[in-house]
Design a protein around this motif. Structure first.
Motif, PDB file in Angstrom:
ATOM      1  N   VAL A  52       0.738  -1.427  -0.337  1.00 12.94           N
ATOM      2  CA  VAL A  52      -0.152   0.019  -0.161  1.00 12.94           C
ATOM      3  C   VAL A  52       1.173   1.036   0.021  1.00 12.94           C
ATOM      4  O   VAL A  52       0.839   2.006  -1.268  1.00 12.94           O
ATOM      5  N   ALA A  53       1.875   1.336   0.544  1.00 12.57           N
ATOM      6  CA  ALA A  53       2.238   3.091   0.606  1.00 12.57           C
ATOM      7  C   ALA A  53       3.261   2.838  -0.849  1.00 12.57           C
ATOM      8  O   ALA A  53       3.030   3.234  -0.774  1.00 12.57           O
ATOM      9  N   PHE A  62      -3.086   7.503  -6.417  1.00 10.68           N
ATOM     10  CA  PHE A  62      -2.819   7.590  -5.102  1.00 10.68           C
ATOM     11  C   PHE A  62      -2.062   8.607  -5.191  1.00 10.68           C
ATOM     12  O   PHE A  62      -1.061   9.211  -5.391  1.00 10.68           O
ATOM     13  N   GLY A  63      -2.357   8.656  -3.449  1.00  6.49           N
ATOM     14  CA  GLY A  63      -1.033   9.760  -3.264  1.00  6.49           C
ATOM     15  C   GLY A  63      -1.409  11.582  -4.159  1.00  6.49           C
ATOM     16  O   GLY A  63      -1.771  11.918  -3.450  1.00  6.49           O
ATOM     17  N   ARG A  64       0.039  11.972  -4.196  1.00  5.38           N
ATOM     18  CA  ARG A  64       0.229  13.335  -4.253  1.00  5.38           C
ATOM     19  C   ARG A  64      -0.468  13.923  -5.632  1.00  5.38           C
ATOM     20  O   ARG A  64       0.440  14.406  -5.839  1.00  5.38           O
ATOM     21  N   LEU A 530      -6.065   6.980   4.665  1.00  9.94           N
ATOM     22  CA  LEU A 530      -6.005   5.587   4.743  1.00  9.94           C
ATOM     23  C   LEU A 530      -5.974   5.723   6.685  1.00  9.94           C
ATOM     24  O   LEU A 530      -5.454   5.546   6.746  1.00  9.94           O
ATOM     25  N   ALA A 531      -6.921   5.613   7.134  1.00 12.36           N
ATOM     26  CA  ALA A 531      -7.314   5.384   7.990  1.00 12.36           C
ATOM     27  C   ALA A 531      -6.533   4.297   8.336  1.00 12.36           C
ATOM     28  O   ALA A 531      -7.292   3.369   7.930  1.00 12.36           O
ATOM     29  N   GLY A 542       1.714   7.874   1.300  1.00 10.77           N
ATOM     30  CA  GLY A 542       2.128   6.799   1.708  1.00 10.77           C
ATOM     31  C   GLY A 542       2.768   6.357   3.081  1.00 10.77           C
ATOM     32  O   GLY A 542       2.820   5.450   2.895  1.00 10.77           O
ATOM     33  N   GLU A 543       2.730   7.314   3.625  1.00  5.23           N
ATOM     34  CA  GLU A 543       4.039   7.180   4.736  1.00  5.23           C
ATOM     35  C   GLU A 543       2.725   6.607   6.502  1.00  5.23           C
ATOM     36  O   GLU A 543       1.427   7.013   6.456  1.00  5.23           O
ATOM     37  N   PRO A 544       3.325   5.301   7.485  1.00  6.01           N
ATOM     38  CA  PRO A 544       2.453   5.015   7.950  1.00  6.01           C
ATOM     39  C   PRO A 544       2.204   5.745   9.157  1.00  6.01           C
ATOM     40  O   PRO A 544       2.891   7.225   9.130  1.00  6.01           O
ATOM     41  N   LEU A 545       0.668   6.057   9.223  1.00  7.42           N
ATOM     42  CA  LEU A 545       0.623   7.285  10.240  1.00  7.42           C
ATOM     43  C   LEU A 545       0.912   6.841  11.531  1.00  7.42           C
ATOM     44  O   LEU A 545       1.130   5.606  11.912  1.00  7.42           O
ATOM     45  N   GLY A 546       2.009   7.999  12.537  1.00  8.97           N
ATOM     46  CA  GLY A 546       2.339   8.161  13.728  1.00  8.97           C
ATOM     47  C   GLY A 546       0.863   7.974  14.986  1.00  8.97           C
ATOM     48  O   GLY A 546      -0.046   8.351  14.627  1.00  8.97           O
TER      49      GLY A 546
END
Length: 673
Positions: A52-53, A62-64, A530-531, A542-546
């Motif tokens: 996914v990332a 996807f993304g920007r 993506l929640a 595409g980075e993991p949520l903190g």
């Protein structure tokens, strides 16, 4: 005597009253259309999360993909993120303060009847309703300290509404009922009056606290209020009833979730999960009801049709064909629900109007594109059920500020969205003769299309979505954002980059840019977030949520004048703080930067609630947010024992009550900056 009534099995991922899946069409799933893109990728590091990332960081969709362009400034986010919350309180960032305001039962009109569990059904017609939801602040003379707060009341929890319920083993859906299956008529009247909309004048005092002002503009619009039908469905055979043989009137609005504000400064209340309120014992039920989840059943959500005395205002919730013709019964009563209801908050004598050309479905709300003089009015709306659709209405007549009114919503074209696999999209017209909507295919005229909006969208091949909820429009770029809250029915075969989880518990936010004006028939789209938790959630890059950004089930959405994206969560009370949802704690509100994708948690609520509804005063120095159904996670056994999990906002041993939060900064600055 009163007996407890607890309705049967409820899907565990759905909140109380949410509509079960009723879309049996063969249209492509949102995941299916992207399967080809995902199949070209390799699963980096052997995990779906890594795939996914990688995919999100590439080109459309996807993304920007939808960059704002030069000259558009990103908003500031100036507060320190707060941690996940699990307590029975509201937490906001350092430097902010919060006031609980207008809880359910607050008197606003008439003789100003005080809040009491013993209050009558008539008293409730003069008090703030229950289950606060969508909301808007209408400034009086441009003031940020004096205005009308207009808010929806989505549904009720009868066990917290009636003194007679005390000691009964009632869950969040349960209600008192007599041994013979009948209901107390005044309890039913109270429940109907606890639904609907409140219009209340509010003013900020010199001490900074907000108060209710007794005013002629204060009023309740409820499940019993007479309403006009307007647009193509009005006056047709679809809405002929015993109450309105000419098909031009109905009574009440129900399950008002999100809202909309028109360019001419009126309020639109959505009718969302209304279908469950109706019983129908007919052996055969046509698509006008079956496609909305009404099936052969003797029971409604609250059994209102069984109120003692058989008053017509209650009997109408039985949609069984009992007379010789539709004008002799209420077989068509459900066809008068599922619309957007226009209310003029500045005219307390005005009759609310259901605008039928905006479509009939489980409206989450409606969001208007900025009105442009001489161009059509454009409004977007989501159908909040699994595998349902996103719609757009474009008016036939252009907007002219000098004479604009709700009649602009009665003529035009309703469209439904199709999302293509290359990041493009198109709007499919739901109009006679277009896209196969012909008499030969079962769509005789425009009214037939609109009463059967879902069936029409099925027929034209719209894209199935994961429960479309609130929308918002970026004031600088015109990009449209929509929350897709969750969809646990997604199978393993439908997993892809846009919907990366089978049994999608966490949801995501999609956005798009129209091809030119908002009235365009084509658009480009991408995924904003993506929640999820720190492993499954992904931000714009595409980075993991903190940890400061994890959330589940995005629902409420609002973009403020400075472009901050406010995201509210609605994890169902049936799964809240348990299993895979435990990490998210209580429902919350976060703020996102539309350019960088940065997300910070701004607010957490008390136990068992949903955070919903958000708006600021024009100067952005006061924010209003709603807390709905605190304490809903109280079990039936705990309720019977008086052991409630929440006592918010009053504390002590008080019953929990939905209420509005008033949030300000200690330094008087702009909220969120």
């Amino acid at each position: 005597m009163n007996q407890p009534q607890n309705p049967g099995h409820v899907d565990p991922i759905l909140a109380a009253g949410d509509e079960p899946m009723s879309n049996a069409s063969g249209n492509a799933y949102f995941g299916d259309i992207l399967e080809t893109r995902l199949s070209r990728r390799t699963l980096l590091r052997g995990s779906l999360a890594a795939a996914v990332a990688g995919v999100m960081a590439t080109q459309l969709p996807f993304g920007r993909a939808l960059a704002a362009g030069p000259g558009v400034e990103a908003p500031s986010i100036g507060f320190k993120a707060i941690p996940v919350g699990t307590g029975d309180s509201v937490v906001v960032p350092e430097g902010y303060r919060v006031q609980a305001f207008i809880p359910w039962g607050t008197p606003i009109s008439g003789d100003m009847p005080a809040f009491s569990l013993d209050a009558s059904g008539e008293n409730q017609a003069h008090q703030i309703g229950s289950h606060h939801d969508g909301m808007h602040y209408f400034a009086i003379d441009g003031s940020s300290r004096d205005g009308l707060l207009v808010l929806n009341h989505e549904y009720i929890e009868p066990r917290f509404l009636h003194a007679a319920a005390a000691g009964m083993p009632l869950d969040r859906n349960g209600f008192p009922q007599h041994e013979d299956g009948s209901r107390d008529a005044d309890q039913v009247r109270k429940e109907l009056n606890a639904h609907g909309v409140s219009v209340v004048r509010v003013r900020q005092g010199d001490d900074g606290q907000w108060q209710v002002v007794q005013d002629r503009l204060n009023r309740r619009v409820t499940g019993l209020t007479p309403m006009q039908l307007a647009g193509p469905v009005a006056g047709t055979e679809h809405v002929v009833t015993k109450y309105s043989p000419d098909g031009r009137m109905t009574r009440g609005t129900l399950n008002n979730c999100a809202h909309g504000v028109t360019p001419w400064n009126t309020y639109l209340a959505a009718e969302e999960n209304w279908a469950g309120y109706f019983a129908n014992e007919d052996a055969e039920i046509d698509r006008r009801q079956s496609r909305y989840g009404i099936e052969t059943r003797a029971e409604g959500r609250y059994q209102w049709h069984r109120a003692q005395g058989g008053a017509d205002e209650f009997v109408r919730f039985d949609a069984t064909s009992r007379g010789a013709a539709p004008s002799e019964d209420y077989r068509n009563e459900p066809h008068a629900f599922g619309y957007m209801v226009e209310i003029d908050p500045f005219d307390p004598q005005s009759t609310p109007i259901k605008r039928t050309h905006l479509g009939r479905f489980a409206h989450e709300g409606v969001i208007f594109a900025p009105a442009v003089e001489g161009q059509p009015v454009v409004a977007y709306s989501g159908d909040d059920a699994r595998f349902e659709y996103i719609y757009k209405f474009v008016s036939a007549r252009p907007y002219e500020a000098s004479n604009a009114d709700g009649s602009l919503l009665d003529e035009g074209t309703l469209y439904v969205a199709r999302f293509n696999d290359d990041g493009s999209g198109e709007w499919l017209a739901l109009a006679p003769g277009q896209n196969g909507l012909t008499p030969e295919n079962g769509f005789a005229e425009l009214a037939d299309i609109l009463v059967n909006t879902r069936s029409a969208a099925d027929h034209v091949g719209a894209t199935k979505m994961d429960r479309p909820e609130w929308g918002a429009v970026d004031p600088a770029t015109g990009q449209v954002y929509f929350t897709l809250t969750n969809n646990t029915r997604r199978s393993e075969e439908q997993v892809d980059a846009a919907n990366p989880r089978a049994e999608n518990h966490f949801g995501h936010i999609i956005r798009w840019q129209e091809d030119g004006t908002h009235a365009a028939e084509r658009f480009a789209w991408d995924i904003f977030v993506l929640a999820g938790d720190t492993e499954s959630g992904r931000d714009l890059a595409g980075e993991p949520l903190g940890q400061e950004a994890i959330f589940s089930s995005p629902d409420g959405l609002w973009i403020d004048p400075d472009r901050r994206v406010w995201i509210q969560s609605d994890i169902s009370e049936s799964v809240m703080n348990s299993g895979i949802h435990e990490v998210f704690g209580n429902n919350q509100m976060l703020v996102a930067n539309p350019e960088t994708g940065e997300i910070r948690r701004f607010l957490t609520g008390p136990i068992g609630q949903e955070i919903t509804g958000v708006i600021t005063t024009p100067d952005q120095r006061t924010m209003f947010v709603n807390v709905q159904h605190p304490g809903a996670t109280t079990s039936a056994e705990a309720f019977a024992a008086g052991e409630l999990v929440s006592h918010w906002p009053d504390g002590g041993n008080a019953i929990p009550r939905s209420a509005t939060l008033v949030i300000t900064r200690e330094d008087g600055g702009i909220i969120g900056a």
